[in-house]
Design a protein around this motif. Structure first.
Motif: not given
Length: 217
Positions: A100-104
């Motif tokens: 998954f691509d994840l932005g936090i």
């Protein structure tokens, strides 16, 4: 998200305006280490997810009000763009794997306790943080996107070396935790809307780095 951050900054500005000794702008850059997470919420049906948040660069900034020589209060924003390779299983999909691509995004309020060194150009500090984490998740296998907002907390400590009266170099270590009372907030499915994860799992992100400190007044 940006509007919420600006609102928090303005709230601190008006509430502490009459008491602030120093106003500081903090610019951050840190290396965030990887962390694993897992949950097995239906053992009978073998429903689970098991993955990790990859390490990477974390950046951000904050506005801090130093009320006196010992206490400061900061509102800060931190961002990390990374990946989350995850293995999962649910209703008809057995042992699926997706990166998954994840932005936090962290939005936090952080009070700190300062310690003055005898030399005068070195400050030590220790602080706690509390607020929210906004996670944006993208599934490259099917193009599904989702986001979730959860509670977050953290601790930090380090020092500031002042090169002049207005500019300093900050070095710090910090630990951030996102309390994922997920409740269907994330979707790990490969078709349709996917399967909501109904479980509890916490993420811990340890980082080392620092940044620059600018005195604005």
């Amino acid at each position: 998200m940006k509007k919420l951050f600006c609102a928090l900054v303005m709230l601190c500005l008006f509430s502490l305006e009459g008491f602030s000794q120093d106003v500081r702008l903090n610019v951050y850059g840190s290396y965030a280490f990887a962390d694993k997470f897992d949950s097995y919420w239906d053992v009978g049906n073998n429903y689970y997810y098991d993955g990790r948040i990859e390490d990477g660069f974390q950046w951000g900034g904050g506005l801090e009000y130093v009320v006196n020589d010992m206490v400061g209060v900061e509102v800060l924003y931190l961002r990390q763009d990374t990946n989350s390779p995850t293995r999962y299983s649910y209703s008809g999909f057995v042992d699926r794997r997706t990166n998954f691509d994840l932005g936090i995004n962290y939005i936090l309020v952080a009070p700190s306790r300062y310690f003055q060194a005898p030399s005068g150009n070195l400050e030590g500090f220790f602080g706690v943080m509390a607020g929210v984490v906004i996670a944006d998740l993208y599934n490259p296998d099917n193009g599904n996107e989702n986001n979730a907002t959860k509670m977050a907390w953290g601790v930090k400590g380090g020092g500031i070396l002042w090169g002049s009266e207005r500019i300093g170099l900050k070095v710090q270590a910090q630990l951030l935790s996102a309390v994922q009372s997920v409740g269907g907030g994330f979707y790990f499915g490969t078709g349709g809307a996917g399967a909501g994860v109904n479980s509890y799992s916490s993420i811990y992100q340890f980082s080392l780095g620092g940044g620059l400190v600018f005195k604005l007044n």
